[in-house]
Design an enzyme around this catalytic site. Structure first.
Site, PDB file in Angstrom:
ATOM      1  N   ASP A  68     -25.749 -16.672 -18.734  1.00 31.32           N
ATOM      2  CA  ASP A  68     -27.146 -16.843 -18.325  1.00 31.32           C
ATOM      3  C   ASP A  68     -27.989 -15.586 -18.543  1.00 31.32           C
ATOM      4  O   ASP A  68     -28.727 -15.140 -17.657  1.00 31.32           O
ATOM      5  CB  ASP A  68     -27.211 -17.281 -16.852  1.00 31.32           C
ATOM      6  CG  ASP A  68     -26.733 -18.713 -16.665  1.00 31.32           C
ATOM      7  OD1 ASP A  68     -26.378 -19.359 -17.661  1.00 31.32           O
ATOM      8  OD2 ASP A  68     -26.699 -19.180 -15.519  1.00 31.32           O
TER       9      ASP A  68
ATOM     10  N   TYR B  69       0.858  -1.181   0.000  1.00 35.93           N
ATOM     11  CA  TYR B  69       0.000   0.000   0.000  1.00 35.93           C
ATOM     12  C   TYR B  69       0.893   1.230   0.000  1.00 35.93           C
ATOM     13  O   TYR B  69       1.886   1.276  -0.719  1.00 35.93           O
ATOM     14  CB  TYR B  69      -0.971  -0.064   1.180  1.00 35.93           C
ATOM     15  CG  TYR B  69      -2.181   0.825   0.995  1.00 35.93           C
ATOM     16  CD1 TYR B  69      -2.960   0.743  -0.158  1.00 35.93           C
ATOM     17  CD2 TYR B  69      -2.539   1.759   1.959  1.00 35.93           C
ATOM     18  CE1 TYR B  69      -4.054   1.569  -0.356  1.00 35.93           C
ATOM     19  CE2 TYR B  69      -3.633   2.587   1.777  1.00 35.93           C
ATOM     20  CZ  TYR B  69      -4.389   2.490   0.618  1.00 35.93           C
ATOM     21  OH  TYR B  69      -5.468   3.310   0.432  1.00 35.93           O
TER      22      TYR B  69
ATOM     23  N   ALA C 245     -34.165 -21.918 -30.745  1.00 36.88           N
ATOM     24  CA  ALA C 245     -33.710 -20.766 -31.535  1.00 36.88           C
ATOM     25  C   ALA C 245     -33.280 -19.621 -30.633  1.00 36.88           C
ATOM     26  O   ALA C 245     -33.424 -18.449 -30.971  1.00 36.88           O
ATOM     27  CB  ALA C 245     -34.818 -20.307 -32.478  1.00 36.88           C
ATOM     28  N   GLY C 246     -32.737 -19.977 -29.456  1.00 36.94           N
ATOM     29  CA  GLY C 246     -32.200 -18.974 -28.542  1.00 36.94           C
ATOM     30  C   GLY C 246     -30.715 -18.778 -28.781  1.00 36.94           C
ATOM     31  O   GLY C 246     -30.206 -19.022 -29.875  1.00 36.94           O
TER      32      GLY C 246
ATOM     33  N   ASN D 118     -30.764 -29.647 -20.375  1.00 37.91           N
ATOM     34  CA  ASN D 118     -30.355 -30.079 -19.036  1.00 37.91           C
ATOM     35  C   ASN D 118     -31.414 -29.689 -18.014  1.00 37.91           C
ATOM     36  O   ASN D 118     -31.998 -28.609 -18.116  1.00 37.91           O
ATOM     37  CB  ASN D 118     -29.014 -29.433 -18.657  1.00 37.91           C
ATOM     38  CG  ASN D 118     -27.861 -30.406 -18.788  1.00 37.91           C
ATOM     39  OD1 ASN D 118     -28.027 -31.599 -18.522  1.00 37.91           O
ATOM     40  ND2 ASN D 118     -26.715 -29.919 -19.198  1.00 37.91           N
TER      41      ASN D 118
ATOM     42  N   ASP E  17     -22.988 -18.997 -23.221  1.00 36.41           N
ATOM     43  CA  ASP E  17     -24.192 -19.717 -23.641  1.00 36.41           C
ATOM     44  C   ASP E  17     -24.334 -19.717 -25.159  1.00 36.41           C
ATOM     45  O   ASP E  17     -24.971 -20.603 -25.738  1.00 36.41           O
ATOM     46  CB  ASP E  17     -25.441 -19.098 -23.006  1.00 36.41           C
ATOM     47  CG  ASP E  17     -25.395 -19.168 -21.496  1.00 36.41           C
ATOM     48  OD1 ASP E  17     -24.993 -20.221 -20.970  1.00 36.41           O
ATOM     49  OD2 ASP E  17     -25.724 -18.177 -20.835  1.00 36.41           O
TER      50      ASP E  17
ATOM     51  N   LYS F 111     -18.891 -21.084 -12.140  1.00 37.38           N
ATOM     52  CA  LYS F 111     -18.089 -20.802 -13.328  1.00 37.38           C
ATOM     53  C   LYS F 111     -16.701 -20.306 -12.931  1.00 37.38           C
ATOM     54  O   LYS F 111     -15.696 -20.654 -13.573  1.00 37.38           O
ATOM     55  CB  LYS F 111     -18.780 -19.748 -14.206  1.00 37.38           C
ATOM     56  CG  LYS F 111     -20.024 -20.210 -14.919  1.00 37.38           C
ATOM     57  CD  LYS F 111     -19.769 -21.380 -15.853  1.00 37.38           C
ATOM     58  CE  LYS F 111     -18.997 -21.003 -17.091  1.00 37.38           C
ATOM     59  NZ  LYS F 111     -19.813 -20.505 -18.195  1.00 37.38           N
TER      60      LYS F 111
ATOM     61  N   ASN G 108     -19.521 -27.378 -21.621  1.00 36.05           N
ATOM     62  CA  ASN G 108     -18.863 -26.106 -21.907  1.00 36.05           C
ATOM     63  C   ASN G 108     -17.511 -25.942 -21.239  1.00 36.05           C
ATOM     64  O   ASN G 108     -16.709 -25.096 -21.647  1.00 36.05           O
ATOM     65  CB  ASN G 108     -19.769 -24.933 -21.498  1.00 36.05           C
ATOM     66  CG  ASN G 108     -20.823 -24.642 -22.532  1.00 36.05           C
ATOM     67  OD1 ASN G 108     -21.141 -25.497 -23.357  1.00 36.05           O
ATOM     68  ND2 ASN G 108     -21.388 -23.448 -22.503  1.00 36.05           N
TER      69      ASN G 108
END
Length: 432
Positions: free
Chosen positions: A138, A40, A196-197, A287, A163, A95, A319
């Site tokens: 997400d 510091y 279709a996401g 899932n 994703d 994650k 993933n």
């Protein structure tokens, strides 16, 4: 193990011996007066001044170069839906653990209470100087597309939506190998994508970039086949709208070589699988429960290759095979963005690795006597130690090649602009 026992074990894991899965630890000693003065004031002033003069020095004197933000708004949590940012925190911490475990990357998990995509974008843009990269997680479609595109334009560090692009990378690697085993090619395969996401659209985009034909792809959403006569399509779905009389998933599946499901449980029947072409490939990735169970799919077709998102069946599309190593490569190359070429490099590295002999350490980790490239092994296992070397190297190499191409283009543009500028004064002088 019963559901009650599994629930208790999961909750105890997250609660004991202290809540959560992350902690912050100092990487430098701080046990003496001298240590304190260096950590510091006054010692900290020196790196501050260096960074103020040259922002790139932040990579030399801080943890920026090995620090990722895992950021969400909690609108699409792990198949659980929109439960809000606070409820998403255990997933984001998870994650972070995977980044550290598999690629040695540090993470701050950040859960944002944002009412609109624009609010979310502003928050991430404001905190971005802290980090070497941003991992979006997400976030519900179609907002995730808008958020990622805006941040990639605004920031000079890699922005990655796992994703979308993490899932797409692993799907593509597995699919290339599955088609190879089945004696088929990506260029000629007829593909049906249910969902279709974010994951579905990104996966199809990457497959097309690698050689799949849009004319051979049928995209199916909750209302059926995405076709040109529909008036309810967003711009991302419109890109895959086909001129066709097919309307239902059942229609689409007949004669298909490949099914990719990134949707919901039990949406595919054995009859649909039976209607597919010879030697089909079925990736049922919802899932925790897939679009069709492996047992039902195999009972319907003995000649298929099956993959799911689950670890208790062969060919898990996970993933964790992608995001830690893609970011490791991006950080090592000090990349300003994660490009399509970098993702394709990761796809090829993963696909090629699965075709090689499996190390004894992997067999031991998974309590297996043998494992060989084929119908039940089309992707490397997450604990394969070769992943940490091969995938980051491939990604970093692609990043550096891309950076050199960009630099050459910029130099050419600068020279052209300079040449144009030189001519103008002569013209002005004559006129005067």
């Amino acid at each position: 193990m019963s559901q009650a026992d599994l629930k208790k074990k999961a909750l105890d894991y997250h609660r004991l011996p202290k809540p959560g899965k992350l902690s912050v630890e100092s990487s430098k000693p701080c046990s003496t007066q001298e240590d304190l003065s260096l950590a510091y004031t006054p010692g900290v002033a020196q790196p501050v001044l260096e960074i103020a003069k040259n922002p790139e020095k932040a990579y030399d004197y801080t943890n920026k170069g090995n620090l990722i933000a895992v950021i969400t708004d909690g609108t699409a949590i792990l198949g659980l839906g929109n439960l809000g940012p606070l409820a998403s925190k255990p997933v984001m911490e998870g994650k972070a653990v995977l980044f550290k475990q598999f690629a040695g990357i540090d993470v701050y998990d950040i859960e944002v209470n944002a009412k609109t995509p624009q609010d979310f974008i502003k928050v991430v843009e404001a905190i971005a100087p802290t980090f070497g990269g941003i991992n979006l997680e997400d976030i519900a479609a179609p907002h995730c597309f808008e958020i990622e595109a805006a941040l990639k334009k605004k920031l000079d560090i890699p922005v990655f939506h796992d994703d979308q692009h993490g899932t797409a990378t692993i799907i593509c690697a597995g699919l290339i190998n599955a088609l190879h085993v089945q004696g088929k090619t990506l260029e000629t395969a007829r593909i049906v994508c249910l969902g279709a996401g974010a994951a579905g659209i990104a996966s199809m985009n990457l497959l097309v970039a690698m050689g799949a034909k849009k004319a051979n792809i049928l995209l199916v959403d909750s209302k059926g086949v995405v076709h040109k006569d529909r008036t309810d399509l967003n711009s991302f779905k419109k890109a895959y709208a086909r001129k066709t009389k097919l309307r239902t998933l059942e229609d689409a599946m007949a004669g298909a070589d490949v099914f990719v499901g990134v949707s919901g449980a039990n949406l595919v029947s054995p009859a649909m699988v039976k209607s597919m072409a010879d030697k089909p490939v079925v990736f049922a990735l919802a899932n925790p429960n897939p679009e069709i169970s492996p047992e039902k799919a195999r009972a319907a077709r003995s000649d298929l290759i099956m993959a799911t998102g689950r670890s208790d069946f062969p060919n898990q599309v996970n993933n964790v095979l992608g995001f830690p190593f893609i970011f490791r490569g991006a950080l090592d190359a000090r990349a300003k963005e994660i490009t399509q070429d970098m993702l394709i490099a990761a796809v090829h590295a993963l696909a090629e690795l699965a075709r090689e002999p499996v190390p004894a350490s992997v067999l031991k980790a998974y309590k297996l006597k043998k494992l060989k490239f084929g119908p039940d092994y089309i992707l490397p296992k997450p604990f394969d130690p070769r992943l940490a070397e091969r995938v980051p190297q491939a990604v970093a190499k692609a990043a550096k090649v891309g950076a050199r191409k960009t630099a050459v283009k910029k130099t050419a543009v600068t020279k052209k602009a300079a040449a144009t500028t030189v001519k103008h004064p002569k013209v002005s002088a004559r006129r005067r």
